[in-house]
Scaffold this motif. Structure first.
Motif, PDB file in Angstrom:
ATOM      1  N   TRP A 433     -10.540   9.449 -11.150  1.00 42.93           N
ATOM      2  CA  TRP A 433     -10.001   8.630 -11.756  1.00 42.93           C
ATOM      3  C   TRP A 433      -8.848   8.006 -10.989  1.00 42.93           C
ATOM      4  O   TRP A 433      -8.697   7.078 -10.629  1.00 42.93           O
ATOM      5  N   LYS A 434      -7.824   9.006 -11.140  1.00 42.95           N
ATOM      6  CA  LYS A 434      -6.815   8.410 -10.398  1.00 42.95           C
ATOM      7  C   LYS A 434      -6.587   9.063  -8.846  1.00 42.95           C
ATOM      8  O   LYS A 434      -6.036   7.956  -8.155  1.00 42.95           O
ATOM      9  N   MET A 435      -7.255   9.529  -8.226  1.00 49.49           N
ATOM     10  CA  MET A 435      -7.459   9.774  -7.099  1.00 49.49           C
ATOM     11  C   MET A 435      -8.176   8.475  -6.403  1.00 49.49           C
ATOM     12  O   MET A 435      -7.715   8.321  -5.456  1.00 49.49           O
ATOM     13  N   MET A 436      -8.954   7.711  -7.210  1.00 51.37           N
ATOM     14  CA  MET A 436      -9.544   6.659  -6.417  1.00 51.37           C
ATOM     15  C   MET A 436      -8.353   5.626  -6.675  1.00 51.37           C
ATOM     16  O   MET A 436      -8.119   4.678  -5.645  1.00 51.37           O
ATOM     17  N   CYS A 437      -8.329   5.621  -7.680  1.00 52.68           N
ATOM     18  CA  CYS A 437      -6.822   4.629  -7.701  1.00 52.68           C
ATOM     19  C   CYS A 437      -5.917   4.860  -6.663  1.00 52.68           C
ATOM     20  O   CYS A 437      -5.139   3.744  -5.899  1.00 52.68           O
ATOM     21  N   THR A 438      -5.404   6.359  -6.600  1.00 50.46           N
ATOM     22  CA  THR A 438      -4.650   6.386  -6.022  1.00 50.46           C
ATOM     23  C   THR A 438      -5.041   5.993  -4.003  1.00 50.46           C
ATOM     24  O   THR A 438      -4.274   4.772  -3.418  1.00 50.46           O
ATOM     25  N   ALA A 439      -6.478   6.101  -4.278  1.00 51.91           N
ATOM     26  CA  ALA A 439      -7.041   6.213  -2.405  1.00 51.91           C
ATOM     27  C   ALA A 439      -6.997   4.212  -2.368  1.00 51.91           C
ATOM     28  O   ALA A 439      -7.062   3.837  -1.331  1.00 51.91           O
ATOM     29  N   HIS A 440      -7.026   3.692  -3.353  1.00 53.48           N
ATOM     30  CA  HIS A 440      -6.827   1.594  -3.583  1.00 53.48           C
ATOM     31  C   HIS A 440      -5.526   1.740  -3.017  1.00 53.48           C
ATOM     32  O   HIS A 440      -5.432   0.186  -2.058  1.00 53.48           O
ATOM     33  N   ASN A 441      -4.506   2.284  -3.734  1.00 56.26           N
ATOM     34  CA  ASN A 441      -3.314   1.588  -3.309  1.00 56.26           C
ATOM     35  C   ASN A 441      -2.893   2.461  -1.878  1.00 56.26           C
ATOM     36  O   ASN A 441      -1.980   1.814  -1.103  1.00 56.26           O
ATOM     37  N   LEU A 442      -3.537   3.482  -1.239  1.00 57.41           N
ATOM     38  CA  LEU A 442      -2.864   3.617  -0.290  1.00 57.41           C
ATOM     39  C   LEU A 442      -4.134   2.511   0.661  1.00 57.41           C
ATOM     40  O   LEU A 442      -2.667   2.087   1.723  1.00 57.41           O
ATOM     41  N   LEU A 443      -4.823   2.144   0.580  1.00 55.82           N
ATOM     42  CA  LEU A 443      -5.390   0.832   1.616  1.00 55.82           C
ATOM     43  C   LEU A 443      -4.767   0.280   1.825  1.00 55.82           C
ATOM     44  O   LEU A 443      -4.697  -0.758   2.501  1.00 55.82           O
ATOM     45  N   LYS A 444      -3.878  -0.701   0.085  1.00 56.18           N
ATOM     46  CA  LYS A 444      -3.442  -1.390   0.414  1.00 56.18           C
ATOM     47  C   LYS A 444      -1.670  -1.365   1.163  1.00 56.18           C
ATOM     48  O   LYS A 444      -1.449  -2.276   2.032  1.00 56.18           O
ATOM     49  N   LEU A 445      -1.337  -0.342   1.102  1.00 55.51           N
ATOM     50  CA  LEU A 445      -0.125   0.318   1.800  1.00 55.51           C
ATOM     51  C   LEU A 445      -0.472   0.093   3.551  1.00 55.51           C
ATOM     52  O   LEU A 445       0.162  -0.607   3.711  1.00 55.51           O
ATOM     53  N   TRP A 446      -2.159   0.695   3.600  1.00 54.79           N
ATOM     54  CA  TRP A 446      -2.200   0.531   5.049  1.00 54.79           C
ATOM     55  C   TRP A 446      -2.160  -0.829   5.297  1.00 54.79           C
ATOM     56  O   TRP A 446      -1.750  -0.942   6.574  1.00 54.79           O
ATOM     57  N   ARG A 447      -2.921  -1.838   4.725  1.00 56.83           N
ATOM     58  CA  ARG A 447      -3.304  -2.911   5.542  1.00 56.83           C
ATOM     59  C   ARG A 447      -1.685  -3.760   5.311  1.00 56.83           C
ATOM     60  O   ARG A 447      -1.616  -4.404   6.145  1.00 56.83           O
ATOM     61  N   TYR A 448      -1.344  -3.555   4.468  1.00 52.99           N
ATOM     62  CA  TYR A 448       0.492  -4.625   4.199  1.00 52.99           C
ATOM     63  C   TYR A 448       1.466  -4.108   4.326  1.00 52.99           C
ATOM     64  O   TYR A 448       2.885  -5.467   4.930  1.00 52.99           O
ATOM     65  N   GLY A 449       1.649  -3.036   4.798  1.00 49.04           N
ATOM     66  CA  GLY A 449       2.869  -2.451   5.012  1.00 49.04           C
ATOM     67  C   GLY A 449       2.970  -0.785   5.973  1.00 49.04           C
ATOM     68  O   GLY A 449       4.157  -0.203   5.589  1.00 49.04           O
ATOM     69  N   ILE A 450       2.407  -0.700   6.290  1.00 50.46           N
ATOM     70  CA  ILE A 450       2.071   0.228   8.216  1.00 50.46           C
ATOM     71  C   ILE A 450       3.521   0.284   8.741  1.00 50.46           C
ATOM     72  O   ILE A 450       3.727   1.426   8.397  1.00 50.46           O
ATOM     73  N   GLU A 451       3.723  -0.922   8.822  1.00 51.91           N
ATOM     74  CA  GLU A 451       5.318  -0.704   9.707  1.00 51.91           C
ATOM     75  C   GLU A 451       6.200  -0.200   9.374  1.00 51.91           C
ATOM     76  O   GLU A 451       6.619   0.679   9.508  1.00 51.91           O
ATOM     77  N   LYS A 452       6.074  -0.957   7.718  1.00 47.59           N
ATOM     78  CA  LYS A 452       7.494  -0.102   6.881  1.00 47.59           C
ATOM     79  C   LYS A 452       7.505   1.279   7.296  1.00 47.59           C
ATOM     80  O   LYS A 452       8.378   1.814   6.810  1.00 47.59           O
ATOM     81  N   VAL A 453       6.215   1.887   6.340  1.00 49.61           N
ATOM     82  CA  VAL A 453       6.303   2.948   6.276  1.00 49.61           C
ATOM     83  C   VAL A 453       6.086   4.147   7.462  1.00 49.61           C
ATOM     84  O   VAL A 453       7.106   5.114   7.494  1.00 49.61           O
ATOM     85  N   GLN A 454       6.111   3.562   8.596  1.00 47.85           N
ATOM     86  CA  GLN A 454       6.087   4.487   9.585  1.00 47.85           C
ATOM     87  C   GLN A 454       7.468   4.082  10.473  1.00 47.85           C
ATOM     88  O   GLN A 454       8.122   4.884  10.434  1.00 47.85           O
ATOM     89  N   GLN A 455       7.879   2.946   9.692  1.00 54.71           N
ATOM     90  CA  GLN A 455       9.888   3.352  10.238  1.00 54.71           C
ATOM     91  C   GLN A 455      10.341   4.412   9.799  1.00 54.71           C
ATOM     92  O   GLN A 455      11.187   4.619   9.953  1.00 54.71           O
ATOM     93  N   LYS A 456       9.521   4.180   8.562  1.00 56.08           N
ATOM     94  CA  LYS A 456      10.256   5.103   7.235  1.00 56.08           C
ATOM     95  C   LYS A 456      10.334   6.932   7.966  1.00 56.08           C
ATOM     96  O   LYS A 456      11.510   7.273   7.720  1.00 56.08           O
TER      97      LYS A 456
END
Length: 475
Positions: A433-456
């Motif tokens: 269950w936690k891994m599925m919820c982590t996957a959901h957050n990763l997808l949110k992060l990928w769609r909306y924050g990928i540039e900031k993550v890559q910059q970091k």
């Protein structure tokens, strides 16, 4: 007549790009997952391996963790299908470093490091906060029933377990008699055939299940006896009988427990639960707390049939998880929104001033909309909460609950196809269950924050280069 078709040649030879970096676009989910995992603290994983490098070579935990995260993000949880994809799918070949772990290795890694994998949820949540996600103006809490990897038909009550035990004993006796006729009665007792050895193990499990049901019945009877004695003492002290419905006798509780108490032979830790969409299911109760921008802040699993006991635990666990996201000059946490399944007089009384504001429906939503905003007498915490929810401010805030937490369940169940656990046992399912919820957050992060993550990631890489150069100059 000459047809104008596109030409093709299945025997055409190609020169593949020499670098994996050219196999997929730079903004593909694969590269994002690899970048995220490279920044996670995987120390707990590495501690389980031999630091001297002795023994057979193992798969790097960074590779296996990335493989699992990517698999869950694309809705794939079967170890056999993951193994197949590592051979046939370009993204899976990249995420696995063009290695080809078999399904047993993949499954063993998840089983061995289930707690460590679940604990990565918090680290990914921090990434979400640093990327500008996690809007805490409201926090919505809700639960959903998820099917276990077990069937309703596999449930047995105490009498059903007795029948199963008799069945296996009769089969064992019949097999013993058959062997005596074939080989004689002087065979050693440890020469059991595989099928009988399997039955012996199953018989042991059945007896354990029977003892567990008997223990549950004894506990409920003891609790009821204590309740009756307390009531009797209160009546003797007051000199009059208490009003209200007379409590059940201990014998009645024992009878009802025998009729209702069941255990599942496939997944004994799962429970029969009522689902609004599917009726009764064999499963677990998945709980989440979600920010206003639909990032999951807390993901917990429970065996409870309803949400009454989850209000305070979910609130406190969420505060613990989001603590790294808060700064002294940052905004305060907004109200926590709960539906009618959570509040009770006891739960509302347990809230303290240090807790964030709570807005919780105490009735079904259509009843809440229909009711007036007049304070009833005597005024209770539940009645005060009902008036608070019906106020203009309460209505405006509570309306955000349905548009934040409900879509997350839709994304998990419909988009990622998570309608049934693939593992068995409470701890294994809680990890999944936690891994599925982590996957959901990763997808949110990928769609909306990928540039900031890559910059970091690039900034950290540049810091390492500068540090190396400075060390070389000093040498």
């Amino acid at each position: 007549m000459a047809y104008n078709f596109k030409t093709f040649n299945r025997d055409q030879m190609y020169i593949l790009p020499p670098s994996m970096r050219e196999w997929l676009p730079k903004d593909h989910l694969v590269w994002f997952i690899i970048d995220i995992v490279s920044q996670l603290d995987l120390t707990p994983f590495y501690k389980a391996y031999n630091a001297q490098g002795m023994g057979n070579a193992a798969y790097d935990p960074a590779v296996m963790a990335a493989l699992y995260f990517y698999s869950y993000c694309v809705g794939e949880r079967s170890s056999r299908k993951i193994e197949k994809n590592c051979l046939e799918s370009v993204p899976f070949r990249i995420i696995s470093g063009d290695l080809h772990p078999d399904h047993s290795t993949i499954s063993r890694f998840r089983k061995k490091f289930q707690k460590e994998l679940a604990d990565l949820f918090k680290q990914v949540l921090v990434f979400c906060g640093e990327a500008g996600l996690c809007d805490l103006r409201t926090v919505s809490v809700d639960g959903t029933k998820i099917k276990a990897n077990a069937s309703l038909a596999a449930n047995r009550d105490e009498k059903g377990l007795e029948r199963e035990i008799r069945k296996y004993l009769e089969e064992a006796e019949a097999l013993d008699a058959q062997e005596d006729a074939l080989y004689g009665s002087d065979k050693r007792g440890d020469e059991l055939p595989p099928e009988l050895a399997t039955r012996e193990g199953r018989l042991k499990k059945l007896r354990e299940f029977k003892e567990k049901l008997a223990k549950e019945k004894e506990e409920k009877m003891a609790f009821q006896q204590e309740k009756l004695e307390k009531r009797k003492q209160e009546e003797e002290a007051s000199g009059r009988k208490k009003r209200g419905r007379k409590p059940k006798t201990v014998e009645k509780v024992a009878q009802e427990t025998e009729e209702k108490a069941k255990i599942n032979l496939t997944d004994p830790e799962s429970r029969i639960m009522k689902s609004a969409q599917e009726g009764h299911i064999q499963g677990y109760n998945g709980q989440i707390a979600v920010s206003q921008d639909q990032v999951i802040l807390t993901a917990e699993l429970t065996q409870e049939h309803n949400d009454k006991k989850q209000m305070l635990p979910m609130l406190e666990k969420t505060l613990e998880n989001i603590e790294p996201l808060l700064s002294p000059e940052g905004p305060d946490i907004g109200p926590f929104l709960f539906d009618a399944g959570y509040p009770s007089e006891e739960n509302l009384a347990s809230l303290i001033p240090e807790h964030p504001e709570v807005i919780a429906a105490v009735k079904k939503e259509w009843k809440t909309r229909k009711g007036d905003n007049i304070l009833p007498l005597p005024l209770t915490l539940t009645a005060a909460m009902a008036c608070k929810v019906r106020s203009p401010r309460g209505k405006a805030l509570y309306a955000k609950r349905g548009s934040t937490v409900e879509p997350v369940f839709g994304q998990l169940k419909e988009i990622l196809g998570f309608r049934r656990f693939s593992r068995r046992g409470f701890l294994a399912c809680a990890c999944e269950w936690k891994m599925m919820c982590t996957a959901h957050n990763l997808l949110k992060l990928w769609r909306y924050g990928i540039e900031k993550v890559q910059q970091k990631v690039e900034d950290i890489a540049m810091q390492m280069v500068n540090l190396t150069e400075s060390r070389l100059k000093a040498a």
